[in-house]
Design an enzyme around this catalytic site. Structure first.
Site, mmCIF file in Angstrom:
data_model
loop_
_atom_site.group_PDB
_atom_site.id
_atom_site.type_symbol
_atom_site.label_atom_id
_atom_site.label_comp_id
_atom_site.label_asym_id
_atom_site.label_seq_id
_atom_site.Cartn_x
_atom_site.Cartn_y
_atom_site.Cartn_z
ATOM 1 N N GLU A 1 -7.391 3.699 -3.687
ATOM 2 C CA GLU A 1 -6.667 2.926 -2.671
ATOM 3 C C GLU A 1 -6.849 3.879 -1.410
ATOM 4 O O GLU A 1 -6.573 2.867 -0.900
ATOM 5 C CB GLU A 1 -4.533 3.223 -3.585
ATOM 6 C CG GLU A 1 -4.586 2.490 -4.628
ATOM 7 C CD GLU A 1 -2.332 3.255 -4.316
ATOM 8 O OE1 GLU A 1 -2.074 2.695 -4.645
ATOM 9 O OE2 GLU A 1 -2.657 4.178 -4.514
ATOM 10 N N ASN B 1 8.117 -15.507 1.408
ATOM 11 C CA ASN B 1 7.358 -14.306 0.993
ATOM 12 C C ASN B 1 7.669 -14.965 -0.518
ATOM 13 O O ASN B 1 8.284 -15.798 -1.116
ATOM 14 C CB ASN B 1 8.606 -12.830 1.043
ATOM 15 C CG ASN B 1 7.871 -12.021 0.030
ATOM 16 O OD1 ASN B 1 6.315 -12.593 -0.115
ATOM 17 N ND2 ASN B 1 8.482 -11.169 -0.512
ATOM 18 N N GLY B 2 6.024 -15.075 -1.193
ATOM 19 C CA GLY B 2 5.856 -15.775 -2.316
ATOM 20 C C GLY B 2 4.436 -16.731 -2.713
ATOM 21 O O GLY B 2 3.851 -16.724 -1.328
ATOM 22 N N LYS C 1 2.849 -2.703 -1.005
ATOM 23 C CA LYS C 1 3.551 -1.890 -1.994
ATOM 24 C C LYS C 1 4.357 -2.185 -2.917
ATOM 25 O O LYS C 1 4.141 -2.078 -4.340
ATOM 26 C CB LYS C 1 4.653 -1.031 -1.473
ATOM 27 C CG LYS C 1 5.395 0.234 -1.809
ATOM 28 C CD LYS C 1 5.963 1.506 -1.263
ATOM 29 C CE LYS C 1 6.078 2.154 -2.554
ATOM 30 N NZ LYS C 1 5.597 2.887 -3.214
ATOM 31 N N CYS D 1 4.334 -8.795 1.607
ATOM 32 C CA CYS D 1 5.530 -9.481 3.274
ATOM 33 C C CYS D 1 6.536 -8.942 3.282
ATOM 34 O O CYS D 1 7.588 -9.191 2.011
ATOM 35 C CB CYS D 1 5.737 -10.923 2.895
ATOM 36 S SG CYS D 1 3.796 -11.906 3.091
ATOM 37 N N LYS E 1 -5.342 6.662 -7.025
ATOM 38 C CA LYS E 1 -5.429 7.099 -6.116
ATOM 39 C C LYS E 1 -6.314 7.338 -4.617
ATOM 40 O O LYS E 1 -6.377 7.147 -3.074
ATOM 41 C CB LYS E 1 -4.777 9.024 -5.792
ATOM 42 C CG LYS E 1 -2.781 8.896 -6.205
ATOM 43 C CD LYS E 1 -1.805 8.159 -5.559
ATOM 44 C CE LYS E 1 -1.359 6.770 -5.928
ATOM 45 N NZ LYS E 1 -1.097 6.952 -7.020
ATOM 46 N N ARG F 1 4.816 -3.860 3.447
ATOM 47 C CA ARG F 1 5.011 -4.871 2.315
ATOM 48 C C ARG F 1 3.560 -5.849 2.682
ATOM 49 O O ARG F 1 3.718 -6.535 1.574
ATOM 50 C CB ARG F 1 6.418 -5.904 2.419
ATOM 51 C CG ARG F 1 7.347 -4.450 1.972
ATOM 52 C CD ARG F 1 9.286 -5.407 2.217
ATOM 53 N NE ARG F 1 8.355 -7.020 1.012
ATOM 54 C CZ ARG F 1 9.094 -5.882 -0.648
ATOM 55 N NH1 ARG F 1 10.370 -4.764 -0.890
ATOM 56 N NH2 ARG F 1 8.867 -7.577 -1.212
ATOM 57 N N TRP G 1 0.976 -9.994 3.939
ATOM 58 C CA TRP G 1 0.357 -9.964 3.150
ATOM 59 C C TRP G 1 -0.429 -11.545 2.237
ATOM 60 O O TRP G 1 0.208 -12.114 1.629
ATOM 61 C CB TRP G 1 0.900 -9.648 1.634
ATOM 62 C CG TRP G 1 -0.201 -8.931 1.385
ATOM 63 C CD1 TRP G 1 -1.277 -7.386 0.816
ATOM 64 C CD2 TRP G 1 -1.282 -9.436 -0.105
ATOM 65 N NE1 TRP G 1 -2.074 -7.157 0.077
ATOM 66 C CE2 TRP G 1 -1.860 -8.332 -0.485
ATOM 67 C CE3 TRP G 1 -0.825 -10.558 -0.391
ATOM 68 C CZ2 TRP G 1 -2.632 -8.995 -2.285
ATOM 69 C CZ3 TRP G 1 -1.247 -10.734 -2.105
ATOM 70 C CH2 TRP G 1 -3.028 -10.056 -2.126
ATOM 71 N N GLU H 1 -4.477 8.182 -13.240
ATOM 72 C CA GLU H 1 -3.712 8.006 -11.598
ATOM 73 C C GLU H 1 -5.143 8.794 -10.949
ATOM 74 O O GLU H 1 -4.966 8.504 -9.138
ATOM 75 C CB GLU H 1 -2.554 8.960 -11.985
ATOM 76 C CG GLU H 1 -1.447 9.018 -10.547
ATOM 77 C CD GLU H 1 -1.266 8.005 -10.482
ATOM 78 O OE1 GLU H 1 -1.650 6.559 -10.450
ATOM 79 O OE2 GLU H 1 -0.360 7.845 -9.166
ATOM 80 N N HIS I 1 -21.070 7.624 -24.500
ATOM 81 C CA HIS I 1 -20.736 5.977 -25.046
ATOM 82 C C HIS I 1 -21.388 5.368 -23.961
ATOM 83 O O HIS I 1 -20.883 4.100 -24.199
ATOM 84 C CB HIS I 1 -18.811 5.824 -25.774
ATOM 85 C CG HIS I 1 -19.201 6.424 -27.066
ATOM 86 N ND1 HIS I 1 -19.920 6.238 -28.474
ATOM 87 C CD2 HIS I 1 -18.560 7.326 -27.160
ATOM 88 C CE1 HIS I 1 -18.971 7.303 -28.741
ATOM 89 N NE2 HIS I 1 -18.473 8.399 -28.363
HETATM 90 O O1 M6R Z 1 6.482 -0.677 -7.985
HETATM 91 P P1 M6R Z 1 5.996 -0.861 -9.680
HETATM 92 O O2 M6R Z 1 5.797 0.450 -10.029
HETATM 93 O O3 M6R Z 1 6.402 -1.958 -10.159
HETATM 94 O O4 M6R Z 1 4.475 -0.537 -8.897
HETATM 95 C C1 M6R Z 1 3.192 -1.522 -9.955
HETATM 96 C C2 M6R Z 1 2.041 -1.083 -8.911
HETATM 97 O O5 M6R Z 1 1.950 -1.385 -7.751
HETATM 98 C C3 M6R Z 1 2.337 0.416 -7.882
HETATM 99 O O6 M6R Z 1 1.909 1.486 -8.653
HETATM 100 C C4 M6R Z 1 0.915 0.492 -7.445
HETATM 101 O O7 M6R Z 1 -0.294 0.402 -8.021
HETATM 102 C C5 M6R Z 1 0.394 1.306 -5.946
HETATM 103 N N1 M6R Z 1 0.148 0.901 -5.373
HETATM 104 C C6 M6R Z 1 -0.038 2.848 -6.719
HETATM 105 O O8 M6R Z 1 -0.105 4.139 -5.836
#
Ligand code: M6R
Length: 621
Positions: free
Chosen positions: A501, A100-101, A616, A2, A498, A27, A74, A494, A517
Site C-alpha cells: 500500500e 461521490n459515488g 481510505k 471522494c 501494508k 478519501r 478519487w 497484513e 507447493h
Molecule cells: O473501512 P474498512 O475497514 O471497511 O476498510 C476496508 C479496507 O478498505 C481497508 O482496510 C484497506 O484495506 C486499508 N487501506 C488497509 O490499510
C-alpha cells in the site's frame, strides 16, 4: 471515496471549504475543486492533484463568497484531468454539483441528452446528473432534485448549488455517506464527521433517500417523496485535535504509536481488572471478559448459533482472519472468514443460527455493507464491529461492538487493526465462554495477559529506530515474501498489504506450509522472506520453512519471540517481540511489520498518508 465539504454562513466559505477538504483528503486526492457563490455569481476553481495545488491556484486567483462547496476526487468515471475534476456545471449553467459515488445509468442518460444536442465538457457521470437536475428545474429546486433522483440509478452523495439561489444549497444521499452540522447562522456538510469537528459536535447523519436544504436558518430534511423529516442529530465525542498530526511527520506513524492507548481503550470495561474483580455478573470473581452490556443477542440466541461468519475487506479482513483462528479454537462453531466482495456473490449458508460479524473501520465500505444486507435478509444475527458507531453499517445492523480507536486518518489502517484484534478477541472468547468452550482458568490467563499487552506494545514501539535501520538495509529489495502459520499467516498478509500500500514494493504472503507447493520457486538472494515465527504451537514447523527458504539463499527477516536464540542462526535479521499467550501473538507481531512498511516507504520517498490509487473509505463497488 471522494471528499465533500460545503458551507453557508457569515464566514469566508473558501477557507472553511478548503480546510474541510484538507481534512478529507484521505478519501481521494486525484484532483480537487471548489465553487464559491457570491450573490448569484458562482466562481469555480479546480485542478489536478492535491488540495495544496488548489490552494496555490486560489492564492493567485482568489474566489470569495459566503456559500461554497468543495470536492477532492478519487476518479471512477473519466481520467484524472482538470475537466473531470468537480464541481461540474450543467451545460446551461444553472446547476453546480459535486458528487461521490457512481451514477450507473449515466451512459443511457448521456446518450438521450446528446441526441437532443447537449454537449458535455467532461467524461463524468456527475456532469450528466447536473444536466438532469438542471433540465428538470423550473422554480422548485427540491422538486427538480427529487425528480432527478427518481431517474438516477446507482449510488450518489450530491451537494448542489443553483445559480439563481444564493441563500441555500442542497445535499442528497443515496449510498455514500454525508453528514451535516449546524451552528448559529451556519450550516455545513461533509463526507465524514472529522471535517465538521472544528465547528460542531452535533451531527446529522443523513440516511439513504434523503435530501437536505442547508441555509443560515439551519437544516431542513426531506425524504425522496418530499415529506419533511425531523432533523435528528447525534453528539460525537471525538475531538478536533484527534484529527491533527501534531509533531508527527505522518498520520500513519502517529496512529501506529497510539496503539498502546487504543488497546487500553478497547479493553476498558470489557475485561475485569484482575485486582478489582470483573464488573459484570458473568465475570463475577476476579478478571474475566464482560460484554454483557454490549452483546446484542440473548443467551438463548447465543446458544442456538451453529455458524459464525466473519466478513470484511482489506485490513479488516485480516483482523477477521486472526479472529477466525481463535473462533475455531474456542467457539465450537462452524467458522467462515471471507472477503465481503466474495461473500456477497456466493451462495453462502446463512440463517438464524448464523452469527454474522461484519468488520469495518469506517462502516461505509460498499462490499461489506452489501454483504451485511444480504446476511440480514437471510435471517442471520448480524453484528457490526466498527470504529464508526454512526456509520451506515452500525445504523443498519443496529448491533455494534465499537473499536474506540478514535479517528484514523492515514489511508493505511494501523490502530484500527489493533482495535479490531482486541474487540474481536473479546467477542470470540465471550461466545466461547457462553458456549462452555473456554475454561475459567484460560479466560483469566488470557484477560490478564490482554491487560498487559499495551505495555508490551509500547516496548516494541520504542524500537522504531531498529526497524528503520532494518528497512534501510532492504531498500533495494526486489520484493518480499511473507510467511507464517495459523494466525501468523493472517499477520503476514497484513504485513504484505501494508508494504504494498505505502511503499509500492511487491509483497505477497503465503501460509508457510504452502511454500513448497509453488512460491518457493521465486526465492533467491534478491527476495527477502519475512517469517512471522512467534514461539507458539506452530513454531517448529515454521522454523523448518525458514530453513527451506534459507537453503534457497533468500535473506530471512524473522519476527520472533524474545529469548528465541535458535532462530538467530537461520535469519539475517531478527526482530524480537515480548513473549505472550500463544493466542495473543498477533497483537505484538503486527507492530514491527507496520513500522517496517512505514520506514521503507519513508526511505523510498513515498506519499505515506496518501498512497497512489487508494482512498481510505471504499464506498463504491
Ligand atoms: O473501512 P474498512 O475497514 O471497511 O476498510 C476496508 C479496507 O478498505 C481497508 O482496510 C484497506 O484495506 C486499508 N487501506 C488497509 O490499510
Amino acid at each position: 471515496m471522494c471528499g465533500i465539504m460545503g458551507y453557508i454562513g457569515p464566514r469566508d466559505a473558501a477557507g472553511i471549504v478548503l480546510g474541510g477538504l484538507e481534512c478529507l483528503e484521505y478519501r481521494g486526492y486525484d484532483s480537487a475543486g471548489v465553487a464559491l457563490a457570491e450573490g448569484h455569481k458562482i466562481g469555480i476553481s479546480k485542478c489536478v492533484g492535491s488540495v495544496a495545488n488548489l490552494k496555490a491556484q486560489l492564492a493567485k486567483n482568489a474566489l470569495s463568497g459566503k456559500m461554497g462547496i468543495g470536492h477532492t476526487r478519487w476518479a471512477t468515471h473519466g481520467g484524472v484531468t482538470r475537466e473531470n475534476a468537480h464541481p461540474h456545471v450543467d451545460p446551461d449553467g444553472k446547476v453546480v454539483l459535486i458528487h461521490n459515488g457512481i451514477v450507473e445509468n449515466f451512459h443511457e442518460l448521456g446518450e438521450e441528452f446528446s441526441k437532443k444536442g447537449v454537449r458535455f465538457a467532461s467524461e463524468t457521470d456527475t456532469e450528466v446528473a447536473a444536466f438532469l437536475i438542471s433540465s428538470l428545474y423550473k422554480d422548485d429546486p427540491l422538486l427538480a432534485i427529487r425528480e432527478a433522483c427518481a431517474r438516477l440509478r446507482g449510488s450518489f452523495a450530491f451537494v448542489i448549488l443553483f445559480s439563481d439561489i444564493d441563500d441555500r444549497y442542497y445535499c442528497v444521499r443515496k449510498g455514500p455517506p454525508l453528514v451535516l452540522g449546524a451552528a448559529a447562522g451556519e450550516a455545513f456538510c461533509a463526507s465524514d464527521v472529522t471535517a465538521l469537528l472544528p465547528y460542531t459536535h452535533d451531527i446529522l447523519f443523513m440516511e439513504d433517500d434523503e435530501i437536505a436544504e442547508l441555509s443560515t436558518e439551519g437544516i431542513a430534511l426531506y425524504g425522496f417523496d418530499g415529506t419533511r423529516k425531523e432533523a435528528r442529530t447525534k453528539t460525537v465525542d471525538w475531538d478536533a485535535s484527534m484529527t491533527s498530526k501534531g509533531m508527527y511527520p505522518h498520520f500513519m506513524l502517529k496512529e501506529i504509536e497510539e496503539q498502546g492507548s487504543v488497546l487500553r481503550k478497547t479493553l476498558t470495561g470489557r475485561i475485569g481488572n484482575a485486582d478489582e474483580g470483573g464488573s459484570g455478573e458473568e465475570s463475577a470473581g476476579k478478571g474475566g471478559i464482560d460484554l454483557n452490556a454490549e452483546f446484542p443477542f440473548s443467551e438463548e440466541n447465543a446458544r442456538s448459533f451453529r455458524r459464525v461468519h466473519l466478513v470484511a475487506c482489506g485490513t479488516s479482513c485480516h483482523a477477521a482472519a486472526v479472529a477466525g483462528r481463535l473462533a475455531d479454537k474456542f467457539t465450537g462453531l462452524d467458522v467462515r472468514v471471507e472477503a465481503a466482495s466474495e461473500y456477497r456473490s456466493g451462495s453462502v449458508i446463512c440463517d438464524a443460527q448464523t452469527l454474522a460479524i461484519f468488520v469495518s473501520q469506517s462502516g461505509e465500505t460498499a462490499d461489506t455493507l452489501a454483504a451485511a444486507r444480504q446476511a440480514r435478509a437471510k435471517g442471520a444475527r448480524c453484528l457490526a464491529v466498527t470504529n464508526a458507531v454512526n456509520s451506515s453499517l452500525a445504523r443498519e445492523l443496529g448491533a455494534v461492538l465499537e473499536l474506540r480507536a478514535g479517528p484514523e486518518i492515514g489511508v493505511a489502517a494501523t490502530k484500527t487493526f489493533m482495535g479490531q484484534l482486541a474487540a474481536l478477541t473479546l467477542l470470540v472468547l465471550w461466545i466461547g465462554k457462553r458456549k462452555g468452550n473456554l475454561s475459567r482458568e484460560k479466560e483469566l490467563r488470557l484477560t490478564e495477559e490482554l491487560a498487559r499487552l499495551p505495555m508490551k506494545l509500547e516496548k516494541i514501539l520504542g524500537q522504531g529506530e531498529t526497524l528503520r535501520k532494518m528497512a534501510e538495509s532492504y531498500k533495494d529489495a526486489f520484493g518480499f515474501l511473507f510467511i507464517g502459520r495459523g494466525a501468523s499467516h493472517a499477520i503476514g498478509m497484513e504485513g504484505a498489504l501494508k508494504l504494498k500500500e505505502i511503499s509500492y514494493v511487491h509483497a505477497e504472503a503465503h501460509a508457510a506450509g504452502e511454500m513448497k507447493h509453488g512460491p518457493i520457486a521465486i526465492l533467491d538472494v534478491h527476495l527477502p522472506v519475512v517469517a512471522i515465527a512467534p514461539k507458539d504451537d506452530l513454531y517448529e514447523k515454521t522454523l523448518s520453512n525458514i530453513q527451506e527458504a534459507r537453503a534457497r539463499n533468500a535473506p530471512i527477516i524473522a519476527v520472533a519471540s524474545e529469548g528465541d536464540e535458535d532462530i538467530r542462526r537461520f535469519s539475517n535479521d531478527c526482530f524480537f517481540v515480548p513473549g505472550t499467550e500463544n493466542e495473543l501473538t498477533p497483537f505484538l507481531t503486527v507492530v514491527p511489520l507496520q513500522l517496517f512498511a512505514y520506514h521503507l516507504a519513508s526511505i523510498l520517498g513515498r506519499e505515506i498518508d496518501r498512497p497512489r490509487n487508494l482512498a481510505k473509505s471504499v464506498t463504491v463497488e
